[in-house]
Design an enzyme around this catalytic site. Structure first.
Site, short mmCIF file in Angstrom:
data_model
loop_
_atom_site.label_atom_id
_atom_site.label_comp_id
_atom_site.label_asym_id
_atom_site.label_seq_id
_atom_site.Cartn_x
_atom_site.Cartn_y
_atom_site.Cartn_z
CG ASN A 57 30.93 -17.92 3.92
OD1 ASN A 57 30.16 -18.88 3.97
ND2 ASN A 57 31.51 -17.53 2.80
CG HIS A 102 26.19 -17.76 0.97
ND1 HIS A 102 26.36 -18.56 2.07
CD2 HIS A 102 27.44 -17.49 0.51
CE1 HIS A 102 27.65 -18.76 2.27
NE2 HIS A 102 28.32 -18.11 1.34
CB CYS A 151 28.91 -21.03 -0.31
SG CYS A 151 30.46 -20.75 0.53
N1 COA Z 1 42.59 -7.02 7.59
C1 COA Z 1 43.17 -5.91 7.11
N2 COA Z 1 43.47 -5.74 5.80
C2 COA Z 1 43.16 -6.72 4.96
C3 COA Z 1 42.54 -7.91 5.40
C4 COA Z 1 42.27 -8.03 6.78
N3 COA Z 1 41.69 -9.13 7.29
N4 COA Z 1 42.32 -8.71 4.33
C5 COA Z 1 42.79 -8.05 3.26
N5 COA Z 1 43.30 -6.86 3.65
C6 COA Z 1 43.92 -5.84 2.81
C7 COA Z 1 44.46 -6.40 1.52
O1 COA Z 1 45.75 -6.93 1.72
C8 COA Z 1 44.48 -5.17 0.65
O2 COA Z 1 45.62 -4.41 0.97
P1 COA Z 1 46.45 -3.67 -0.19
O3 COA Z 1 45.48 -2.71 -0.80
O4 COA Z 1 47.57 -3.05 0.57
O5 COA Z 1 46.85 -4.76 -1.14
C9 COA Z 1 43.24 -4.37 1.11
O6 COA Z 1 42.92 -4.89 2.42
C10 COA Z 1 42.06 -4.52 0.21
O7 COA Z 1 41.88 -5.90 -0.12
P2 COA Z 1 40.67 -6.39 -0.96
O8 COA Z 1 40.79 -7.86 -1.15
O9 COA Z 1 40.51 -5.55 -2.18
O10 COA Z 1 39.47 -6.04 0.05
P3 COA Z 1 37.95 -6.21 -0.16
O11 COA Z 1 37.27 -4.95 0.13
O12 COA Z 1 37.62 -6.91 -1.46
O13 COA Z 1 37.55 -7.21 1.02
C11 COA Z 1 37.01 -9.52 1.31
C12 COA Z 1 38.12 -8.50 1.07
C13 COA Z 1 37.63 -10.89 1.31
C14 COA Z 1 36.38 -9.22 2.64
C15 COA Z 1 35.96 -9.37 0.20
O14 COA Z 1 36.58 -9.33 -1.04
C16 COA Z 1 34.97 -10.49 0.18
O15 COA Z 1 34.20 -10.67 1.10
N6 COA Z 1 34.93 -11.25 -0.92
C17 COA Z 1 33.98 -12.31 -1.14
C18 COA Z 1 34.17 -13.38 -0.18
C19 COA Z 1 33.23 -14.47 -0.38
O16 COA Z 1 32.06 -14.22 -0.52
N7 COA Z 1 33.76 -15.68 -0.39
C20 COA Z 1 33.04 -16.86 -0.41
C21 COA Z 1 31.99 -16.92 -1.40
S1 COA Z 1 30.97 -18.14 -0.85
#
Ligand code: COA
Length: 321
Positions: free
Chosen positions: A278, A248, A108
């Site tokens: 993204n 980003h 990214c």
């Molecule tokens: N729909 C519903 N629930 C979902 C889900 C979805 N698409 N994806 C994950 N969950 C659930 C998980 O399973 C978890 O459930 P649990 O508590 O029963 O285990 C819960 O939601 C929380 O998951 P978590 O990973 O802690 O959520 P989050 O608030 O961190 O959001 C992302 C997840 C991926 C959206 C977030 O972490 C994110 O954007 N991270 C950075 C991504 C990024 O920038 N990546 C590239 C860098 S270039």
């Protein structure tokens, strides 16, 4: 930066459509990421095809022909093929016969790494005009059975034409960092030398991106704030001098947290994440082109760019437009 351009394929993937593919909901995706739509390339589209459309627009914007380009750098982690480079395909498709062409993979952060490389090449006298492109077809490395990742990624390309200019104009600084120790936070294991393509890769979807979302989130906020402050301090400017911050586009909550810590008002932070998701290396140059189209900055304005991605890699650039 004498020309800007972007291109995204017309086909969309909405949250409602994702609800039918994995156990998720529009409200969860909107609340946790801010993403509403992603653009998805048709099967067998080459990354260089998206780069070509964005490049044509950037060259038209600059008012120059492909034959005037000396350097082509394409930031991508989804190349047309393992070899040759996507930049060589782009050179061929553009008919930019004079240019030397190379790819740069910083995930990214690919655009900011490419911008820094092209800027350094021009400063070193290795060419006067460079085409710097960020292009991705992330839909080819997305596992549409994994709700943790498939809601995030989209396809697109953005391009910038760089030209020699006097000191104090154009790219004022680039700051880049990496931490390979944290590679396991975001990676796609299959298709390289460690796990070459074969039944194991296909069966286990090892071509697709795996991500520890929560830890990645924390790193993204910390690193983008750090590297943005590094740019400001290096140039002895205050955040209030920045007309527009273009981070980003990975997650609305990441963008909001970074903006808040930098002390920049929401109105001076560019966001288009809701319509593209993204797009990795394409996100910053797409944002640049759209921000200009929307009249969000004027000639002479100071822009702060920041990125974060797999590697880990992160970077910033301060640009006088
Ligand atoms: N729909 C519903 N629930 C979902 C889900 C979805 N698409 N994806 C994950 N969950 C659930 C998980 O399973 C978890 O459930 P649990 O508590 O029963 O285990 C819960 O939601 C929380 O998951 P978590 O990973 O802690 O959520 P989050 O608030 O961190 O959001 C992302 C997840 C991926 C959206 C977030 O972490 C994110 O954007 N991270 C950075 C991504 C990024 O920038 N990546 C590239 C860098 S270039």
């Amino acid at each position: 930066m004498i020309g800007l351009g972007m291109y995204a394929p017309p086909k969309t993937l909405t949250n409602d459509e994702l609800e039918k593919m994995v156990d998720t909901s529009d409200s969860w995706i909107m609340e946790r990421t801010g993403i509403k739509l992603r653009r998805i390339a048709e099967p067998r589209t080459a990354c260089s095809d998206l780069c070509l459309e964005a490049s044509k627009r950037a060259l038209a914007d600059a008012g120059i022909s492909p034959s005037e380009i000396d350097i082509i750098v394409v930031g991508t982690c989804t190349p047309d093929m393992p070899l040759p480079s996507t930049a060589c395909f782009l050179q061929m498709k553009l008919g930019a016969g004079r240019a030397y062409a190379l790819d740069l993979n910083a995930a990214c952060s690919g655009f900011l790494y490419s911008l820094s490389a092209a800027d350094a090449m021009i400063r070193a006298g290795r060419g006067k005009k460079a085409l710097v492109v960020g292009g991705e077809i992330l839909s080819t490395v997305t596992d549409y059975t994994d709700r943790n990742t498939c809601i995030l990624f989209g396809d697109g390309a953005g391009a910038v034409v760089l030209s020699e200019c006097p000191d104090g104009e154009g790219v004022l600084s680039c700051h880049l960092h990496s931490d390979g120790n944290l590679w396991e936070l975001i990676y796609a294991p299959g298709g390289g030398t460690v796990h070459p393509y074969g039944p194991e890769v296909a069966e286990n979807r090892m071509h697709a991106i795996r991500m520890a979302g929560n830890e990645t989130f924390k790193q993204a906020v910390t690193r983008m704030v750090e590297v943005s402050l590094e740019a400001l301090q290096h140039n002895r400017v205050d955040i209030s001098d920045v007309a527009l911050f273009l981070p980003h586009q990975a997650n609305m909550r990441i963008i909001n947290a970074v903006g808040k810590r930098l002390g920049i008002s929401e109105g001076r932070v560019f966001v288009n994440l809701e319509r593209y998701g993204n797009t990795s290396a394409a996100s910053v140059p797409i944002a640049l082109a759209e921000a200009r189209e929307q009249g969000r900055f004027a000639k002479g304005d100071l822009l702060l760019l920041a990125s974060f991605g797999a590697g880990l890699t992160w970077g910033s650039a301060l640009v006088r437009m």
